[in-house]
Scaffold this active site. Structure first.
Site, PDB file in Angstrom:
ATOM      1  CG  HIS A 247      -6.732   7.463 -11.213  1.00 30.47           C
ATOM      2  ND1 HIS A 247      -6.043   6.465 -11.559  1.00 30.47           N
ATOM      3  CD2 HIS A 247      -5.175   7.216 -10.572  1.00 30.47           C
ATOM      4  CE1 HIS A 247      -5.677   5.813 -11.108  1.00 30.47           C
ATOM      5  NE2 HIS A 247      -5.934   6.251  -9.920  1.00 30.47           N
TER       6      HIS A 247
ATOM      7  CG  HIS B 157      -8.714   5.376  -9.502  1.00 27.59           C
ATOM      8  ND1 HIS B 157      -8.388   6.297  -8.801  1.00 27.59           N
ATOM      9  CD2 HIS B 157      -8.173   3.961  -8.675  1.00 27.59           C
ATOM     10  CE1 HIS B 157      -7.599   5.776  -7.921  1.00 27.59           C
ATOM     11  NE2 HIS B 157      -7.733   4.762  -8.282  1.00 27.59           N
TER      12      HIS B 157
ATOM     13  CB  CYS C 145       5.024   0.132   1.727  1.00 24.01           C
ATOM     14  SG  CYS C 145       4.559   1.354   0.471  1.00 24.01           S
TER      15      CYS C 145
ATOM     16  CB  CYS D 103       1.547  -1.506  -0.858  1.00 23.04           C
ATOM     17  SG  CYS D 103       2.737  -0.752  -1.750  1.00 23.04           S
TER      18      CYS D 103
ATOM     19  CB  CYS E 137       7.679   0.475  -2.020  1.00 20.77           C
ATOM     20  SG  CYS E 137       6.647   0.002  -2.526  1.00 20.77           S
TER      21      CYS E 137
ATOM     22  CG  HIS F 193       4.030   3.670  -3.428  1.00 23.55           C
ATOM     23  ND1 HIS F 193       4.110   2.417  -2.989  1.00 23.55           N
ATOM     24  CD2 HIS F 193       2.928   4.602  -3.864  1.00 23.55           C
ATOM     25  CE1 HIS F 193       2.046   2.300  -3.175  1.00 23.55           C
ATOM     26  NE2 HIS F 193       1.588   3.635  -3.801  1.00 23.55           N
TER      27      HIS F 193
ATOM     28  CE  LYS G 170      -1.219   1.629  -9.828  1.00 18.86           C
ATOM     29  NZ  LYS G 170      -1.007   1.281  -8.278  1.00 18.86           N
TER      30      LYS G 170
ATOM     31  CE  LYS H  45      -2.310  11.896  -2.705  1.00 23.84           C
ATOM     32  NZ  LYS H  45      -3.210  12.633  -3.003  1.00 23.84           N
TER      33      LYS H  45
HETATM   34  N1  MSP Z   1      -8.370  -0.633  -1.741  1.00 21.95           N
HETATM   35  C1  MSP Z   1      -7.678  -1.067  -1.719  1.00 21.95           C
HETATM   36  C2  MSP Z   1      -8.164  -2.619  -2.510  1.00 21.95           C
HETATM   37  C3  MSP Z   1      -9.006  -3.898  -1.186  1.00 21.95           C
HETATM   38  S1  MSP Z   1     -10.532  -4.722  -2.402  1.00 21.95           S
HETATM   39  C4  MSP Z   1     -10.193  -5.154  -1.519  1.00 21.95           C
HETATM   40  C5  MSP Z   1      -6.968  -0.788  -3.131  1.00 21.95           C
HETATM   41  N2  MSP Z   1      -7.536   0.386  -4.035  1.00 21.95           N
HETATM   42  S2  MSP Z   1      -6.424   2.012  -4.457  1.00 21.95           S
HETATM   43  O1  MSP Z   1      -7.234   2.349  -4.641  1.00 21.95           O
HETATM   44  O2  MSP Z   1      -5.379   1.538  -5.017  1.00 21.95           O
HETATM   45  O3  MSP Z   1      -6.782   0.368  -5.422  1.00 21.95           O
HETATM   46  C6  MSP Z   1      -8.022  -0.001  -6.591  1.00 21.95           C
HETATM   47  C7  MSP Z   1      -7.659  -0.697  -7.943  1.00 21.95           C
HETATM   48  O4  MSP Z   1      -7.541   0.430  -8.467  1.00 21.95           O
HETATM   49  C8  MSP Z   1      -6.890  -2.143  -7.775  1.00 21.95           C
HETATM   50  O5  MSP Z   1      -7.600  -2.500  -8.885  1.00 21.95           O
HETATM   51  C9  MSP Z   1      -5.326  -0.779  -8.833  1.00 21.95           C
HETATM   52  O6  MSP Z   1      -4.939  -2.019  -9.554  1.00 21.95           O
HETATM   53  C10 MSP Z   1      -6.501   0.031  -9.543  1.00 21.95           C
HETATM   54  N3  MSP Z   1      -5.801   0.881 -10.613  1.00 21.95           N
HETATM   55  C11 MSP Z   1      -5.350   1.820  -9.720  1.00 21.95           C
HETATM   56  N4  MSP Z   1      -4.180   2.629 -10.724  1.00 21.95           N
HETATM   57  C12 MSP Z   1      -4.284   1.995 -11.615  1.00 21.95           C
HETATM   58  C13 MSP Z   1      -3.558   2.231 -13.376  1.00 21.95           C
HETATM   59  N5  MSP Z   1      -3.096   3.105 -13.148  1.00 21.95           N
HETATM   60  N6  MSP Z   1      -4.335   1.369 -13.825  1.00 21.95           N
HETATM   61  C14 MSP Z   1      -4.951   0.646 -14.260  1.00 21.95           C
HETATM   62  N7  MSP Z   1      -5.646  -0.171 -12.480  1.00 21.95           N
HETATM   63  C15 MSP Z   1      -5.174   0.864 -11.792  1.00 21.95           C
HETATM   64  O7  MSP Z   1      -5.604  -1.191  -3.611  1.00 21.95           O
END
Ligand code: MSP
Length: 504
Positions: free
Chosen positions: A18, A21, A126, A129, A144, A147, A295, A298
């Site tokens: 999304h 990411h 959680c 997380c 959590c 979440h 945030k 999902k």
């Molecule tokens: N798998 C772990 C990271 C392991 S790194 C050794 C993880 N994955 S994640 O898919 O949940 O998140 C990946 C990145 O996307 C994180 O830096 C997280 O902060 C970022 N984001 C997820 N949603 C976000 C927003 N809504 N806004 C900005 N960044 C976001 O955590």
């Protein structure tokens, strides 16, 4: 010339990509592109995080085996990143054999060094997380804080990492390395965690088998975070290619969201110390893209916006620029389609795109389609010099939105310069040539500086103004020097690079 090794976190394959990411990955891409322009050797790493309970459960829900689910969703990230024109040099998956080998090598080393021991663990977990929470950090009735869903009570025989033993070394590292975590606010947050005192952490699970097995105790797999963090080292040859590792590791820069600050600024550096890795990473932390104040992710009722939907409306570069320019790196910021649209129209349609077509049209009409050379004493030269210095300083501080703002000042001021002189009202001759040479030169430099956010369109504009080669081949600071537009080259008109968009 230096080296720059930029990394995104690896993304969980329980979810589709999304804009939250995408914002992270785009920031790394843009900063890496800036370093490419500086002539640095660059490596940009991204990938997917595929083990652990969260992925296992989402695979079950989707009716797939964990690896089928991982293959499917990892592919979605890979495709989305390609669609966004991210120039990553590698895409790592934690299910790859190269990664298994590196995880086992690094943690075996920490074990051999006496930093890992066995004990029983019980706590509140959680799954979202993939982390344990202290009772005090939970909200409502054992939910959590991120979440907002109930946590689970777990009791396990675990392997523990002696994090507490690294307290002093971590404090020394922070004291000796002012820029190790940026921006400063997040560095203070990391220091706050450190000041509270560190407790040992559990790094294995015996309750699941979807993971990398502990080499000295095959009934356990490593807890997903300790498997995941090592991806950064795997990808540059940890445990298999020492020379490659030594080449890249000292230049590593992690870009992470604030939710995973603790893992990257405390746990990971301590693990590296435990495995005798000399250099520690620099960590750049950003806030969240929010939807309705929450945030984007999902969980809960928050809708997610897919990058491909925005690319369909704004084009790849329109999307890249609007997202990078509109969301400063650091604070949380509300995502808004209207704000992106307005950014697209203002910066790209009205300013950059308009400048390119205006210049080409006047040169076609008044200069026989041949771009004149710039004046060394042009008033725009000083504008460009200041804006370039500010652009460079902002990229250096990992502030893409500030850098782009500075670059766009060149574009705005060149448009104003044309507006004031009105070359379209002048008779063909030296006066028009002087104005147009200056405008072309400012546009040439702005195009180089804008390449990190609009790489495809910058190349198109480069060709239109008659420049040889590509923007990607330009090297800074030389290419930002006033006076390099050769003059005497053909300038082409064409379709608008960024057609104006309306809210539908
Ligand atoms: N798998 C772990 C990271 C392991 S790194 C050794 C993880 N994955 S994640 O898919 O949940 O998140 C990946 C990145 O996307 C994180 O830096 C997280 O902060 C970022 N984001 C997820 N949603 C976000 C927003 N809504 N806004 C900005 N960044 C976001 O955590």
């Amino acid at each position: 010339m230096g080296r720059y090794f930029g990394t995104t976190p690896i993304f969980y394959v329980n979810d589709a990509p999304h804009v939250g990411h995408a914002y992270n990955a785009l920031s790394v891409d843009a900063v890496c592109r800036w370093h490419r322009l500086l002539g640095d050797e660059v490596r940009f790493l991204t990938g997917t995080d595929e083990h652990g309970l969260k992925v296992m459960r989402s695979a079950q829900e989707a009716g797939r085996s964990p690896i089928e689910h991982a293959d499917h969703n990892s592919g979605r990230f890979r495709d989305a990143w390609a669609e966004m024109n991210l120039a990553n040099d590698d895409f790592i998956r934690t299910t790859e054999p190269r990664h298994h080998a590196a995880v086992q090598a690094m943690l075996q080393r920490a074990y051999d060094n006496g930093h890992i021991y066995q004990a029983t663990y019980s706590g509140w977990y959680c799954v979202g997380c993939e982390a344990y929470y202290a009772e005090d950090d939970l909200i409502d009735d054992h939910a959590c804080p991120i979440h907002k869903r109930p946590v689970e009570h777990m009791v396990e025989d675990n392997w523990f990492f002696r994090l507490s033993a690294f307290q002093k070394q971590l404090e020394d590292w922070f004291a000796a390395t002012p820029g190790n975590v940026t921006p400063d606010g997040f560095r203070n947050e990391a220091l706050g965690i450190l000041r509270q005192g560190l407790e040992d952490v559990s790094i294995s699970r015996s309750s699941i088998d979807w993971g990398i097995s502990v080499p000295w105790d095959p009934d356990h797999v490593f807890y997903v975070w300790y498997d995941a963090l090592i991806n950064y080292a795997t990808a540059v040859g940890y445990g298999t290619d020492q020379e490659q590792f030594d080449t890249w590791w000292p230049s590593v820069h992690h870009f992470v969201g604030k939710d995973i600050l603790r893992f990257h600024t405390i746990y990971w550096p301590a693990m590296l110390m435990a495995a005798d890795v000399e250099h520690l990473p620099t960590v750049h932390v950003h806030g969240f893209l929010l939807l309705g104040g929450e945030k984007m992710s999902k969980t809960g009722n928050v809708t997610k916006v897919a990058p491909s939907d925005l690319i369909a409306d704004f084009g790849v570069d329109g999307f890249r620029h609007a997202v990078l320019r509109d969301h400063p790196f650091g604070p949380d910021s509300e995502f808004s389609y209207e704000a992106l649209l307005s950014r697209y129209n203002v910066d790209l349609a009205n300013n950059y795109g308009n400048l390119v077509s205006r210049v080409a049209t006047v040169v076609a009409k008044k200069c026989n389609g041949i771009g004149p050379a710039p004046d060394p004493g042009s008033p725009l030269a000083a504008v460009v010099a200041t804006a370039f210095a500010e652009t460079a300083a902002a990229w250096e501080r990992t502030q893409p939105s500030v850098a782009l703002e500075a670059t766009w000042r060149i574009i705005r001021q060149t448009n104003e310069y044309l507006q004031e002189r009105e070359p379209w009202k002048m008779d063909a001759g030296p006066d028009v040539d002087a104005v147009m040479g200056d405008a072309l030169e400012a546009l040439r430099i702005a195009t180089v500086l804008a390449w990190p956010s609009i790489p495809e369109t910058a190349e198109l504009a480069w060709k239109r103004i008659g420049m040889p080669g590509t923007v990607a081949e330009q090297r800074l600071p030389a290419a930002a020097q006033w006076g390099l537009y050769p003059g005497g080259v053909t300038v082409e008109t064409g379709d608008p690079l960024f057609p104006r968009l309306k809210l539908t």
